[in-house]
Design an enzyme around this catalytic site. Structure first.
Site, PDB file in Angstrom:
ATOM      1  N   SER A 220     -17.306  32.668  74.941  1.00  0.00           N
ATOM      2  CA  SER A 220     -16.762  31.656  75.845  1.00  0.00           C
ATOM      3  C   SER A 220     -15.355  31.287  75.393  1.00  0.00           C
ATOM      4  CB  SER A 220     -17.669  30.424  75.884  1.00  0.00           C
ATOM      5  OG  SER A 220     -17.846  29.881  74.590  1.00  0.00           O
ATOM      6  N   GLY A 222     -13.207  28.737  76.954  1.00  0.00           N
ATOM      7  CA  GLY A 222     -12.688  27.523  77.552  1.00  0.00           C
ATOM      8  C   GLY A 222     -12.077  27.789  78.911  1.00  0.00           C
ATOM      9  N   ALA A 223     -10.831  27.343  79.103  1.00  0.00           N
ATOM     10  CA  ALA A 223     -10.157  27.509  80.394  1.00  0.00           C
ATOM     11  C   ALA A 223      -9.920  28.970  80.745  1.00  0.00           C
ATOM     12  CB  ALA A 223      -8.842  26.753  80.390  1.00  0.00           C
ATOM     13  N   GLY A 225     -12.210  31.251  80.637  1.00  0.00           N
ATOM     14  CA  GLY A 225     -13.433  31.861  81.133  1.00  0.00           C
ATOM     15  C   GLY A 225     -14.314  32.406  80.032  1.00  0.00           C
ATOM     16  N   GLY A 251     -20.458  25.372  76.894  1.00  0.00           N
ATOM     17  CA  GLY A 251     -20.876  26.674  76.400  1.00  0.00           C
ATOM     18  C   GLY A 251     -22.374  26.869  76.460  1.00  0.00           C
ATOM     19  N   ASP A 252     -23.117  25.780  76.267  1.00  0.00           N
ATOM     20  CA  ASP A 252     -24.583  25.856  76.367  1.00  0.00           C
ATOM     21  C   ASP A 252     -25.010  26.134  77.804  1.00  0.00           C
ATOM     22  OD1 ASP A 252     -24.399  24.995  73.693  1.00  0.00           O
ATOM     23  OD2 ASP A 252     -24.513  22.900  74.309  1.00  0.00           O
TER      24      ASP A 252
END
Length: 316
Positions: A220, A222-223, A225, A251-252
């Site tokens: 993951s 963040g912004a 993707g 992220g979960d």
């Protein structure tokens, strides 16, 4: 059915503030108290979208009892293992621009007998599970390979295992042959020991985890993707959020959506991105339900642009 294991769960208190100023008296505009911990959030996200899940976790003290009550109020089936220590509490401060400041307690120590009881509970319930998800930090008192030990026993029983952890525990889970690893950008950079400046760096780092023994890596960003690297190749995708509110649990939610979407290929990645983006748009550590998902915002790139630099936004 998906079994989640969270060795270091928490009570998460999230507060919206106008601006975080060090040394000042800050009045919250809104506050939320939610069950916390990576595996706990995965179970909450799955159940919010109609996917059966069981959460296995240690709990202790008044905080542990409150954690179990909050989960049961959401309809989460909980297998709670009593421990001598007190379940930790975490605090999240969210500003209007999406900046999030977190203060996390280290959590109680677990002794070997408590870990063995958790292991027995997991193995007893995992026989009918599609996946077992091992999530979060390794609490004090346990070795870095605690998740790896459990991973090997589950894999030997023919059960697929996803692991979301960091540091030495992530390296150990790789060498244990986890079916799926879900690091964020910072965790991936830390475990391979080098900065990740563009998507090519992320892909190379994920391939390194696969060389250590992991079957697939879902990173993951963040912004930026997420990136999926497995035996079929590399797939990347993004899902922009118009008004970010909190990255806690994003992220979960991504991992939960990926597993719910079939845990393989572009379709599963797209589902995970929709769930993760929806979590970012919600306050605190709320998990998204079907009404929160905006799947048409997802863009999948079957051939990733490996030269595109990564943004500096917070990882999820």
């Amino acid at each position: 059915m998906i079994v989640t294991v969270t060795l270091n769960p928490s009570l998460d208190r999230a507060m919206d503030v106008g601006r975080l100023a060090r040394g000042a008296v800050i009045r919250a505009t809104e506050a939320h108290l939610d069950p916390g911990g990576k595996g706990v959030n995965v179970s909450r996200a799955l159940l919010a979208n109609g996917v059966p899940s069981v959460a296995v976790l240690p709990c202790g003290g008044d905080e542990g009892g409150q954690l179990v009550r909050l989960l049961k109020a959401e309809g989460v089936e909980v297998l709670a293992v009593p421990i001598a220590g007190r379940t930790r509490s975490n605090i999240t401060l969210a500003e209007p621009d999406g900046t999030v400041t977190k203060v996390n307690e280290p959590g109680p120590a677990l002794v070997r007998a408590e870990f063995d009881e958790i292991t027995d509970r997991v193995l007893a319930r995992a026989g009918t599970a599609d996946w077992v998800v091992l999530c979060g930090s390794v609490p004090p008192g346990l070795p870095a390979d605690a998740y790896a030990q459990l991973c090997r026993r589950l894999l030997a029983a023919g059960i697929r295992v996803a692991v979301d952890t960091s540091g030495p525990a992530l390296r150990e889970a790789s060498t244990a042959g986890a079916t799926l690893l879900k690091p964020n950008r910072d965790e991936l950079a830390e475990v391979v020991g080098r900065p990740l400046g563009d998507l090519g760096d992320v892909v190379a780092a994920a391939q390194q985890l696969r060389e250590w023994g992991a079957a697939a890596v879902l990173a993951s960003l963040g912004a930026d993707g997420a990136v999926l690297v497995d035996g079929d190749g590399v797939v990347t995708g993004t899902c922009p959020v118009a008004r970010p509110r909190s990255t806690v649990g994003a992220g979960d939610a991504l991992l939960a959506g990926f597993l719910a979407g079939g845990a393989r290929g572009a379709a599963a990645l797209a589902e995970g991105l929709a769930w993760g983006a929806a979590a970012v748009s919600l306050p605190g550590s709320r998990m998204p339900g079907p009404e929160d998902l905006i799947r048409h915002n997802v863009t999948i790139h079957p051939r990733p642009d490996e030269l595109r630099p990564l943004l500096s936004g917070p990882p999820s």
